[in-house]
Motif scaffolding. Sequence first.
Motif, PDB file in Angstrom:
ATOM      1  N   ILE A 101       1.297  -1.353   0.190  1.00 46.61           N
ATOM      2  CA  ILE A 101       0.745  -0.008   0.082  1.00 46.61           C
ATOM      3  C   ILE A 101       0.696   0.891   0.051  1.00 46.61           C
ATOM      4  O   ILE A 101       0.260   2.269  -0.405  1.00 46.61           O
ATOM      5  CB  ILE A 101      -0.981   0.026   0.735  1.00 46.61           C
ATOM      6  CG1 ILE A 101      -1.403  -1.313   0.979  1.00 46.61           C
ATOM      7  CG2 ILE A 101      -1.684   1.159   1.570  1.00 46.61           C
ATOM      8  CD1 ILE A 101      -2.609  -1.476  -0.595  1.00 46.61           C
ATOM      9  N   TRP A 102       2.123   0.972   1.273  1.00 46.35           N
ATOM     10  CA  TRP A 102       3.046   2.085   0.706  1.00 46.35           C
ATOM     11  C   TRP A 102       3.508   2.915  -0.549  1.00 46.35           C
ATOM     12  O   TRP A 102       3.477   3.345  -0.917  1.00 46.35           O
ATOM     13  CB  TRP A 102       4.211   2.212   1.856  1.00 46.35           C
ATOM     14  CG  TRP A 102       4.477   3.015   1.825  1.00 46.35           C
ATOM     15  CD1 TRP A 102       4.802   4.420   3.092  1.00 46.35           C
ATOM     16  CD2 TRP A 102       6.254   3.562   1.085  1.00 46.35           C
ATOM     17  NE1 TRP A 102       5.669   5.610   2.576  1.00 46.35           N
ATOM     18  CE2 TRP A 102       6.884   4.696   1.590  1.00 46.35           C
ATOM     19  CE3 TRP A 102       6.903   2.650   0.374  1.00 46.35           C
ATOM     20  CZ2 TRP A 102       8.099   5.451   1.397  1.00 46.35           C
ATOM     21  CZ3 TRP A 102       8.356   2.481   0.323  1.00 46.35           C
ATOM     22  CH2 TRP A 102       8.602   3.956   0.474  1.00 46.35           C
ATOM     23  N   ARG A 103       4.082   1.851  -1.437  1.00 44.37           N
ATOM     24  CA  ARG A 103       4.715   1.534  -2.764  1.00 44.37           C
ATOM     25  C   ARG A 103       3.594   2.249  -3.793  1.00 44.37           C
ATOM     26  O   ARG A 103       4.301   3.005  -4.235  1.00 44.37           O
ATOM     27  CB  ARG A 103       5.156   0.399  -2.606  1.00 44.37           C
ATOM     28  CG  ARG A 103       6.611   0.615  -2.527  1.00 44.37           C
ATOM     29  CD  ARG A 103       7.843  -0.481  -3.091  1.00 44.37           C
ATOM     30  NE  ARG A 103       8.257  -0.687  -2.398  1.00 44.37           N
ATOM     31  CZ  ARG A 103       9.843  -0.481  -2.045  1.00 44.37           C
ATOM     32  NH1 ARG A 103       9.895   0.838  -2.602  1.00 44.37           N
ATOM     33  NH2 ARG A 103      10.836  -1.058  -1.639  1.00 44.37           N
ATOM     34  N   ILE A 104       2.177   1.864  -3.972  1.00 51.25           N
ATOM     35  CA  ILE A 104       1.288   1.829  -4.063  1.00 51.25           C
ATOM     36  C   ILE A 104       0.755   3.167  -4.404  1.00 51.25           C
ATOM     37  O   ILE A 104       1.035   4.639  -5.110  1.00 51.25           O
ATOM     38  CB  ILE A 104      -0.109   1.214  -4.374  1.00 51.25           C
ATOM     39  CG1 ILE A 104       0.460  -0.160  -4.960  1.00 51.25           C
ATOM     40  CG2 ILE A 104      -0.815   2.024  -5.603  1.00 51.25           C
ATOM     41  CD1 ILE A 104      -0.388  -1.378  -5.184  1.00 51.25           C
ATOM     42  N   ASP A 105       1.112   4.019  -2.794  1.00 52.37           N
ATOM     43  CA  ASP A 105       0.517   5.344  -2.988  1.00 52.37           C
ATOM     44  C   ASP A 105       1.151   5.859  -3.098  1.00 52.37           C
ATOM     45  O   ASP A 105       1.277   6.983  -3.600  1.00 52.37           O
ATOM     46  CB  ASP A 105       0.886   5.599  -1.198  1.00 52.37           C
ATOM     47  CG  ASP A 105      -0.387   7.168  -0.247  1.00 52.37           C
ATOM     48  OD1 ASP A 105      -0.631   7.190  -1.367  1.00 52.37           O
ATOM     49  OD2 ASP A 105       1.042   7.481   0.020  1.00 52.37           O
ATOM     50  N   SER A 106       2.793   6.027  -3.074  1.00 50.76           N
ATOM     51  CA  SER A 106       4.110   6.608  -3.902  1.00 50.76           C
ATOM     52  C   SER A 106       4.039   7.037  -5.501  1.00 50.76           C
ATOM     53  O   SER A 106       4.597   7.803  -5.632  1.00 50.76           O
ATOM     54  CB  SER A 106       5.369   5.962  -3.170  1.00 50.76           C
ATOM     55  OG  SER A 106       5.717   5.840  -1.544  1.00 50.76           O
ATOM     56  N   PHE A 107       3.399   5.607  -6.498  1.00 46.81           N
ATOM     57  CA  PHE A 107       3.506   5.076  -7.745  1.00 46.81           C
ATOM     58  C   PHE A 107       1.862   6.410  -7.683  1.00 46.81           C
ATOM     59  O   PHE A 107       2.366   7.322  -8.389  1.00 46.81           O
ATOM     60  CB  PHE A 107       3.255   4.426  -7.489  1.00 46.81           C
ATOM     61  CG  PHE A 107       2.776   4.081  -9.395  1.00 46.81           C
ATOM     62  CD1 PHE A 107       3.352   3.833 -10.422  1.00 46.81           C
ATOM     63  CD2 PHE A 107       1.192   3.890  -9.293  1.00 46.81           C
ATOM     64  CE1 PHE A 107       3.001   4.086 -11.498  1.00 46.81           C
ATOM     65  CE2 PHE A 107       1.003   4.061 -11.150  1.00 46.81           C
ATOM     66  CZ  PHE A 107       1.592   3.962 -11.777  1.00 46.81           C
ATOM     67  N   VAL A 108       1.011   6.922  -7.164  1.00 47.59           N
ATOM     68  CA  VAL A 108       0.133   7.484  -7.271  1.00 47.59           C
ATOM     69  C   VAL A 108       0.846   9.265  -7.315  1.00 47.59           C
ATOM     70  O   VAL A 108      -0.038   9.865  -8.279  1.00 47.59           O
ATOM     71  CB  VAL A 108      -1.260   7.414  -6.237  1.00 47.59           C
ATOM     72  CG1 VAL A 108      -2.325   8.185  -6.746  1.00 47.59           C
ATOM     73  CG2 VAL A 108      -1.502   5.904  -6.733  1.00 47.59           C
ATOM     74  N   ALA A 109       0.983   8.941  -6.152  1.00 49.60           N
ATOM     75  CA  ALA A 109       1.988  10.506  -5.896  1.00 49.60           C
ATOM     76  C   ALA A 109       2.510  11.301  -6.839  1.00 49.60           C
ATOM     77  O   ALA A 109       2.784  12.018  -7.194  1.00 49.60           O
ATOM     78  CB  ALA A 109       2.310  10.637  -4.456  1.00 49.60           C
ATOM     79  N   ALA A 110       3.447  10.080  -7.297  1.00 50.61           N
ATOM     80  CA  ALA A 110       4.594  10.544  -8.619  1.00 50.61           C
ATOM     81  C   ALA A 110       3.912  10.805  -9.526  1.00 50.61           C
ATOM     82  O   ALA A 110       3.636  11.393 -10.543  1.00 50.61           O
ATOM     83  CB  ALA A 110       5.454   9.132  -9.057  1.00 50.61           C
ATOM     84  N   CYS A 111       2.620   9.702 -10.361  1.00 48.47           N
ATOM     85  CA  CYS A 111       1.500  10.194 -11.020  1.00 48.47           C
ATOM     86  C   CYS A 111       1.164  11.401 -11.358  1.00 48.47           C
ATOM     87  O   CYS A 111       0.624  12.242 -12.167  1.00 48.47           O
ATOM     88  CB  CYS A 111       0.382   9.201 -11.246  1.00 48.47           C
ATOM     89  SG  CYS A 111       0.949   7.586 -11.574  1.00 48.47           S
ATOM     90  N   ALA A 112       0.768  11.536  -9.729  1.00 49.70           N
ATOM     91  CA  ALA A 112       0.229  13.722 -10.211  1.00 49.70           C
ATOM     92  C   ALA A 112       1.238  14.495 -10.277  1.00 49.70           C
ATOM     93  O   ALA A 112       0.976  15.379 -10.509  1.00 49.70           O
ATOM     94  CB  ALA A 112      -0.614  13.420  -7.996  1.00 49.70           C
ATOM     95  N   GLN A 113       2.383  14.388  -9.708  1.00 51.15           N
ATOM     96  CA  GLN A 113       3.419  15.339 -10.555  1.00 51.15           C
ATOM     97  C   GLN A 113       3.591  15.235 -11.370  1.00 51.15           C
ATOM     98  O   GLN A 113       3.893  16.471 -12.018  1.00 51.15           O
ATOM     99  CB  GLN A 113       4.800  14.825  -9.941  1.00 51.15           C
ATOM    100  CG  GLN A 113       4.790  14.660  -8.110  1.00 51.15           C
ATOM    101  CD  GLN A 113       6.238  14.398  -7.468  1.00 51.15           C
ATOM    102  OE1 GLN A 113       7.384  13.531  -8.508  1.00 51.15           O
ATOM    103  NE2 GLN A 113       6.605  14.472  -6.614  1.00 51.15           N
ATOM    104  N   ILE A 114       2.902  14.465 -12.037  1.00 55.32           N
ATOM    105  CA  ILE A 114       3.460  13.954 -13.496  1.00 55.32           C
ATOM    106  C   ILE A 114       2.328  14.925 -14.459  1.00 55.32           C
ATOM    107  O   ILE A 114       2.564  15.726 -15.796  1.00 55.32           O
ATOM    108  CB  ILE A 114       3.217  13.155 -14.421  1.00 55.32           C
ATOM    109  CG1 ILE A 114       4.853  12.294 -14.347  1.00 55.32           C
ATOM    110  CG2 ILE A 114       3.392  12.841 -15.994  1.00 55.32           C
ATOM    111  CD1 ILE A 114       5.026  10.481 -14.474  1.00 55.32           C
ATOM    112  N   LYS A 115       1.339  14.918 -14.036  1.00 53.81           N
ATOM    113  CA  LYS A 115      -0.553  15.854 -14.356  1.00 53.81           C
ATOM    114  C   LYS A 115      -0.141  16.921 -14.238  1.00 53.81           C
ATOM    115  O   LYS A 115      -1.193  18.125 -14.251  1.00 53.81           O
ATOM    116  CB  LYS A 115      -1.637  15.413 -14.437  1.00 53.81           C
ATOM    117  CG  LYS A 115      -1.615  13.467 -14.295  1.00 53.81           C
ATOM    118  CD  LYS A 115      -2.284  13.366 -14.351  1.00 53.81           C
ATOM    119  CE  LYS A 115      -2.639  12.245 -12.612  1.00 53.81           C
ATOM    120  NZ  LYS A 115      -3.312  12.245 -12.464  1.00 53.81           N
ATOM    121  N   GLU A 116       0.760  17.719 -13.161  1.00 48.88           N
ATOM    122  CA  GLU A 116       0.841  18.572 -12.592  1.00 48.88           C
ATOM    123  C   GLU A 116       2.060  20.261 -13.735  1.00 48.88           C
ATOM    124  O   GLU A 116       2.171  19.615 -14.987  1.00 48.88           O
ATOM    125  CB  GLU A 116       1.908  19.244 -11.621  1.00 48.88           C
ATOM    126  CG  GLU A 116       1.042  18.229 -10.604  1.00 48.88           C
ATOM    127  CD  GLU A 116       2.013  18.668  -9.153  1.00 48.88           C
ATOM    128  OE1 GLU A 116       3.104  18.641  -8.924  1.00 48.88           O
ATOM    129  OE2 GLU A 116       1.639  18.066  -7.850  1.00 48.88           O
TER     130      GLU A 116
END
Length: 116
Positions: A101-116
Amino acid sequence: MNAVALELPGLDRIRARFVDMLDERQSTIAQHALNAWDGETVEQINGNLEAAKGILHQIAGTAGTVGFQDLGQSAHECEVEIINHLEGPYADLAICPGEIIWRIDSFVAACAQIKE
């Protein structure tokens, strides 16, 4: 991404399509992770983790090619964490490790940075 890859015809279109698809993919991965976390049976948990792993594998294989090496690495790390669980000694127990869950949360945060 290397200089030759940046010059490939159509790469901008492929990259834009990757980013467009990323929102839906990261949401689906997050939902599978939540379903695994809330799952009550081994089948529910491992089935959701398998589904997330498949999408993460696709992203890990494509992200670097279109210029998102860090995102690809993050997807790969999530995939490996899931594989380690599914092939590990606790795969037959109805648990979803918090590390996934922690790793997937980190992945989702990385996705959000790309969309900014």
